[in-house]
Design a protein around this motif. Sequence first.
Motif, short mmCIF file in Angstrom:
data_model
loop_
_atom_site.label_atom_id
_atom_site.label_comp_id
_atom_site.label_asym_id
_atom_site.label_seq_id
_atom_site.Cartn_x
_atom_site.Cartn_y
_atom_site.Cartn_z
N ASP A 117 -5.57 -9.86 -5.78
CA ASP A 117 -4.93 -8.91 -6.69
C ASP A 117 -3.99 -8.00 -5.89
N PHE A 118 -2.79 -7.79 -6.44
CA PHE A 118 -1.77 -6.98 -5.77
C PHE A 118 -1.17 -6.00 -6.76
N VAL A 119 -0.67 -4.89 -6.21
CA VAL A 119 0.07 -3.93 -7.03
C VAL A 119 1.46 -3.75 -6.40
N LYS A 120 2.50 -4.01 -7.18
CA LYS A 120 3.88 -3.93 -6.70
C LYS A 120 4.77 -3.44 -7.82
N ARG A 121 6.04 -3.17 -7.46
CA ARG A 121 7.03 -2.76 -8.45
C ARG A 121 7.94 -3.94 -8.79
N VAL A 122 8.20 -4.10 -10.08
CA VAL A 122 9.09 -5.17 -10.52
C VAL A 122 10.53 -4.77 -10.21
N VAL A 123 11.22 -5.62 -9.45
CA VAL A 123 12.63 -5.37 -9.11
C VAL A 123 13.55 -6.33 -9.86
N GLY A 124 13.09 -7.54 -10.10
CA GLY A 124 13.89 -8.51 -10.84
C GLY A 124 13.04 -9.27 -11.83
N THR A 125 13.61 -9.54 -13.01
CA THR A 125 12.93 -10.33 -14.03
C THR A 125 13.71 -11.63 -14.25
N GLY A 126 13.21 -12.49 -15.13
CA GLY A 126 13.82 -13.81 -15.33
C GLY A 126 15.32 -13.76 -15.58
N ASP A 134 26.68 -0.82 1.47
CA ASP A 134 26.05 0.50 1.66
C ASP A 134 24.54 0.40 1.90
N GLY A 135 24.06 -0.82 2.09
CA GLY A 135 22.65 -1.01 2.40
C GLY A 135 21.72 -0.90 1.21
N ARG A 136 22.26 -1.11 -0.01
CA ARG A 136 21.44 -1.00 -1.20
C ARG A 136 21.16 -2.38 -1.79
N ILE A 137 20.03 -2.47 -2.47
CA ILE A 137 19.74 -3.68 -3.24
C ILE A 137 20.59 -3.66 -4.50
N THR A 138 21.11 -4.81 -4.88
CA THR A 138 21.83 -4.92 -6.14
C THR A 138 21.11 -5.89 -7.06
N VAL A 139 21.14 -5.60 -8.34
CA VAL A 139 20.58 -6.49 -9.35
C VAL A 139 21.68 -6.78 -10.35
N ASN A 140 22.02 -8.06 -10.47
CA ASN A 140 23.12 -8.48 -11.35
C ASN A 140 24.41 -7.76 -11.02
N GLY A 141 24.61 -7.55 -9.73
CA GLY A 141 25.85 -6.95 -9.24
C GLY A 141 25.88 -5.43 -9.26
N VAL A 142 24.84 -4.78 -9.75
CA VAL A 142 24.81 -3.32 -9.86
C VAL A 142 23.88 -2.74 -8.79
N PRO A 143 24.37 -1.81 -7.95
CA PRO A 143 23.50 -1.17 -6.95
C PRO A 143 22.38 -0.38 -7.61
N VAL A 144 21.21 -0.43 -7.02
CA VAL A 144 20.04 0.25 -7.57
C VAL A 144 19.69 1.45 -6.67
N PRO A 145 19.74 2.67 -7.23
CA PRO A 145 19.36 3.86 -6.45
C PRO A 145 17.82 4.00 -6.41
N GLU A 146 17.21 3.41 -5.42
CA GLU A 146 15.74 3.34 -5.37
C GLU A 146 15.15 4.63 -4.78
N THR A 147 15.13 5.65 -5.59
CA THR A 147 14.60 6.94 -5.14
C THR A 147 13.08 6.92 -4.93
N TYR A 148 12.41 5.89 -5.44
CA TYR A 148 10.95 5.79 -5.29
C TYR A 148 10.54 5.23 -3.93
N VAL A 202 1.70 7.39 -13.71
CA VAL A 202 2.51 6.79 -12.66
C VAL A 202 3.97 7.05 -13.01
N PRO A 203 4.72 7.71 -12.14
CA PRO A 203 6.09 8.12 -12.49
C PRO A 203 6.97 6.93 -12.89
N ALA A 204 7.68 7.10 -13.97
CA ALA A 204 8.66 6.09 -14.40
C ALA A 204 9.94 6.28 -13.60
N THR A 205 10.81 5.29 -13.65
CA THR A 205 12.07 5.37 -12.94
C THR A 205 13.23 4.95 -13.84
#
Length: 302
Positions: free
Chosen positions: A174-183, A193-207, A275-278
């Motif tokens: 059993d693991f606990v993780k954050r979902v970064v990408g879905t189907g 700039d060293g950021r992850i992008t999802v579908n071409g959009v940079p994600v400001p991962e403040t968490y 658990v804080p939402a983002t």
Amino acid sequence: MDTEAQHTERDRSSDEEERSRSARVSGPNAGTAAGMAAGPEADEATDAAAADAGRGGDGSEGDDGDAASSGALTWRRTGLIGGACMVFLLLFSHFVLQPFLIPSGSMEPTLRVGDRILVNKLAYRFGDEPHRGDVVVFDGTGSFVQEQPEGNPVTGLLRGAAAALGLAEPDETDFVKRVVGTGGDRVICCDKDGRITVNGVPVPETYVLLGDRPSDVPFDIVVPDGTLWVMGDHRSQSSDSRDHLGRPGGGMVPVDKVIGRADWIGWPVDRWSTVPATDAFDAVPERSTGGHGGHGGHGGHG
């Protein structure tokens, strides 16, 4: 004088004889009458005396028996109530809300070692699926860990019950993780700039834990339908989807392996909160508009 004396003695004699006759006649009759009058009361008194004798004379044995019977009923009632509560908690934990103990720092600062989170098992049960940004608990069998041979069923059952009540660490699968990408999502690390992008959009991962980079492992993947790409918030200490690039499954977690969404921190007391939402993924479009990317890099870390 002699005549008077004779009369006197005759009177005394007559009185004594009369009393004697009276005693002979009235004695047995009086006893019979008294016996008839007191018969029921005497019988009841006799029965009560016999009952007292059977109890030891003072009724103490009867009182002790009643007390022992009452005590046994109390313990039996307590046991039944306790058993019913345990069954209810196990069923509630299995179907509705399950506590999980956080054993590592892979989700810091969101979740800390020793936190007990409450996982909402109804979150995805009625047609909904995990969304980007959700913190989920999932069974990593077949994706993060290999299938294991079954162990002792009794030990497994007891451990499972303890884990279901939050009294033991969760299974190693059993693991606990954050979902970064879905189907359908294309997830890339990293942009200029060293950021992850999802579908071409940079994600400001403040968490993500302050001081950690989004990823030391470069990748470019498209998430297959029905699966998830997941990562820990403490990126330098999280073993997640990145560590399984190039392996069967490619680090993707099947949606049907998700146990539930971590919605609350229930323990310790000073950590009580949701658990804080983002909103980090609010600008990301629903599906990838780019082509299917390959694996931009391999390798992993603890």
